[in-house]
Write a protein that holds these residues in place. Structure first.
Motif, PDB file in Angstrom:
ATOM      1  N   THR A   1       0.853  -1.193   0.000  1.00  0.00           N
ATOM      2  CA  THR A   1       0.000   0.000   0.000  1.00  0.00           C
ATOM      3  C   THR A   1       0.882   1.233   0.000  1.00  0.00           C
ATOM      4  O   THR A   1       1.860   1.318   0.745  1.00  0.00           O
ATOM      5  CB  THR A   1      -0.922   0.010   1.230  1.00  0.00           C
TER       6      THR A   1
ATOM      7  N   ARG B   1       1.011   5.800  -0.844  1.00  0.00           N
ATOM      8  CA  ARG B   1       0.310   7.063  -1.082  1.00  0.00           C
ATOM      9  C   ARG B   1       0.704   7.601  -2.445  1.00  0.00           C
ATOM     10  O   ARG B   1       1.881   7.575  -2.823  1.00  0.00           O
ATOM     11  CB  ARG B   1       0.658   8.101  -0.011  1.00  0.00           C
TER      12      ARG B   1
ATOM     13  N   GLU C   1       6.392   6.332   5.202  1.00  0.00           N
ATOM     14  CA  GLU C   1       5.308   5.901   4.328  1.00  0.00           C
ATOM     15  C   GLU C   1       5.847   5.611   2.937  1.00  0.00           C
ATOM     16  O   GLU C   1       6.770   6.280   2.448  1.00  0.00           O
ATOM     17  CB  GLU C   1       4.214   6.964   4.229  1.00  0.00           C
TER      18      GLU C   1
ATOM     19  N   GLU D   1      -4.547   6.493  -0.903  1.00  0.00           N
ATOM     20  CA  GLU D   1      -3.923   5.195  -0.689  1.00  0.00           C
ATOM     21  C   GLU D   1      -4.252   4.277  -1.858  1.00  0.00           C
ATOM     22  O   GLU D   1      -5.414   4.142  -2.247  1.00  0.00           O
ATOM     23  CB  GLU D   1      -4.413   4.566   0.623  1.00  0.00           C
TER      24      GLU D   1
END
Length: 641
Positions: free
Chosen positions: A332, A334, A359, A396
């Motif tokens: 996953t 961004r 992230e 996402e």
């Protein structure tokens, strides 16, 4: 061309990938296509990468007897009970045997004491700790026991599998023959790799790529000579290929142009199953069956061709070998910027990946079906489903990984203005520390600062000019990144100017000439610092942007501007001297400006970023940058804020 020959050249369907594969499978079954290729027996040194045809059972145990696992002495564990540092046990000569790793455990002994834990006094061994039964001993059948199932059928054998099969007593193994795939390049304009190209000609890079993909998939590819755009010749070649091959792939000619004959030829020679799949890129796929052999028409654009292989060809090759196509790990991430997409088609997008503030961030690459470099630079794939009209920045998304996450963790993401020095940075650090990656995304200086604000990159490359103050970058940082502790590090000073054809045939002297009615200008995209510089230079001369023919024509890099001039698609464009030099073009200086790297102050402590910044003090690196032309490294590495 007769109407009968044109039959099938228009898209008959625009079905989903799932439905297309189901139709093709049904037609293959109806035509009597063999589901799997034949079996053959091969020696183990040829078995890695092949698919087993049957379950593999151990014909002997491994190890075949109790085996010593450490150099030392074999003992009877019962004689060592109670041994301590203060009350050691003494074993006489007949109570121990010196052994080495891999030897059978001597009869009557059930444990091994490591050599470094034994103290000798002559032939007497002193032990200061008890030995447990079967300590440092590999028991019979520890790895595999005779008659045990070692591997189920239909497994693609890894090198480890092959070693285990050998340890279990086999010398040969039954596997599926490698599927034979015949690759047929087509097109009057296509030339073999290595050819000197004339205008309008292209190299046959697709055959090279598809053959490599087929080999990686465990198949045996053969590339046939390039076929001209002649339906009769193509049909004859197709029929001959179907006699020997398990799958025939025809490159190009699958769309609906004047010279696109693939669908017509497949239909005339056999059965046309599908023409057109709801996948982007790769829409004009043709599927059919000829002479009991599956045939696929693969689009000629390289990105479409590569994706078609993965989505359609690889699963069929795996089916022919009686196994499942390998999947990819997913993660996953961004999304670094807004990603528009057309509804009605699954949209496969190549992406760069990197970790920013803990992230995973995905940055879309150029999406053109002919942009081969987007495949080279991609870390993953993102599929925007047909029912979704794009994704917003920061959303996402689920991505398929083309590189391990451990490699992606060593990636620095630099978003913003394009500059050739960043390519030199990536090349130099990649050479010195393989696996280290600098991923650059060219969205303009303003876009880079916004991406930094939103936590979507480590660094932003900027050379934005604030017209009223004449200052670069800092005013925009104070506005966009207000309230954050920001560091700005000078990368280079560089020359910006008009890139023109060799010899300056139009006799241009500067910005004043851009309003000539016949002049063809090529601009940079909105938000680019170079475009801001042009607007500044026009404004201070009271010149209107509407008077510049080509002002709305945008390119995203300095090299793209230079390429447009070099190929006579434009007369000039504003860019850096190094880009003009790379294409052997002339250059008319307009301004000297700073190009800076903007980052949050805490990023200075990031080991990857620190490694990049450390390079800026390297004399040999500075010399390489200066060799590009038009760069000043006197302030390279200096913190300007």
């Amino acid at each position: 061309m007769a109407s009968s020959q044109r039959a099938g050249t228009y898209f008959r369907a625009n079905v989903s990938l799932e439905e297309a594969l189901e139709r093709w499978q049904a037609d293959r079954k109806a035509a009597g296509c063999d589901i799997r290729v034949d079996a053959e027996t091969v020696p183990l040194d040829q078995a890695a990468g092949r698919v087993s045809t049957e379950a593999i059972w151990a014909s002997r145990s491994s190890p075949a007897a109790d085996v010593v696992a450490m150099d030392g002495i074999a003992v009877r564990s019962s004689q060592t009970v109670g041994a301590t540092e203060t009350r050691p046990k003494l074993l006489l000569q007949d109570d121990h045997v010196t052994v080495d790793t891999g030897e059978p455990l001597p009869d009557g002994f059930d444990a091994v004491v490591m050599r470094e834990h034994v103290h000798f006094e002559g032939t007497t061994a002193e032990l200061r700790a008890a030995a447990a039964p079967y300590q440092h001993v590999r028991s019979l059948g520890e790895d595999v026991t005779q008659t045990e199932l070692l591997l189920p059928p239909c497994q693609r054998l890894s090198p480890v599998d092959v070693a285990a099969i050998a340890a279990a007593g086999a010398q040969v193994v039954s596997v599926r023959r490698r599927p034979r795939i015949a690759i047929v390049p087509t097109g009057d304009e296509v030339r073999p790799v290595g050819s000197e190209l004339q205008a309008g000609e292209v190299l046959d890079t697709n055959s090279l790529m598809l053959a490599g993909q087929a080999e990686q998939a465990g198949s045996a590819p053969s590339v046939l000579p390039i076929q001209p755009d002649d339906p009769s010749e193509l049909e004859q070649t197709l029929r001959q290929a179907c006699v020997e091959a398990d799958l025939v792939a025809i490159i190009a000619g699958s769309s609906a142009g004047r010279d696109d004959y693939t669908a017509t030829v497949i239909e005339r020679a056999g059965l046309l199953s599908v023409h057109g799949i709801a996948v982007k890129p790769g829409h004009p796929v043709v599927l059919g069956v000829v002479e009991r052999t599956p045939v696929i028409g693969i689009p000629g654009y390289p990105v479409s061709a590569a994706l078609t292989f993965e989505l359609v060809v690889a699963p069929l090759l795996a089916e022919l070998e009686g196994t499942a196509a390998p999947g990819r790990p997913r993660a996953t991430a961004r999304l670094a910027r807004k990603l528009p997409s057309t509804m009605g088609m699954d949209d496969w997008v190549r992406i760069r990946l990197g970790h920013v503030r803990g992230e995973l961030v995905a940055t879309p690459l150029a999406r053109g079906a002919g942009v081969l470099t987007s495949l080279v630079r991609a870390d993953g794939l993102l599929c925007v489903p047909e029912s979704v009209e794009g994704c917003e920045a920061g959303a996402e998304v689920t991505v398929e990984l083309l590189r391990p996450l451990s490699d992606i963790e060593r990636t620095v993401i630099c978003t913003g203005s394009h500059d050739l020095v960043l390519d030199v940075v990536a090349s130099t650090l990649g050479t010195r520390d393989p696996g280290w990656t600098l991923a650059t995304t060219n969205v303009g200086s303003l876009g880079g600062l916004v991406a930094l604000r939103d936590g979507l990159c480590h660094l932003a490359g900027s050379h934005l000019l604030e017209p009223s103050s004449g200052r670069y970058t800092i005013p925009f940082v104070e506005d966009i990144l207000s309230g954050r502790r920001v560091a700005i590090v000078r990368l280079v000073g560089r020359e910006q100017g008009l890139i023109v054809a060799p010899g300056n045939p139009l006799g241009l002297s500067g910005i004043e000439d851009l309003t000539r009615p016949s002049l063809r200008y090529v601009n940079r995209q909105r938000g680019a610092g170079t475009r801001a510089l042009l607007d500044y230079e026009l404004a201070r001369r009271s010149m209107e942007t509407a008077a510049v023919r080509g002002y709305e024509r945008e390119e995203f890099t300095h090299l793209a501007v230079a390429a447009a001039v070099a190929n006579d698609r434009a007369d000039c464009g504003l860019g850096i001297r190094a880009a003009a030099r790379a294409f052997e073009l002339d250059f008319l200086p307009v301004a000297t400006e700073p190009y800076d790297l903007v980052m949050f102050e805490e990023t200075l402590d990031d080991p990857l970023v620190a490694r990049l910044l450390g390079l800026l003090d390297d004399a040999s690196f500075r010399a390489e940058v200066e060799g590009l032309g038009g760069y000043d490294t006197a302030e390279m590495g200096m913190r300007v804020r």
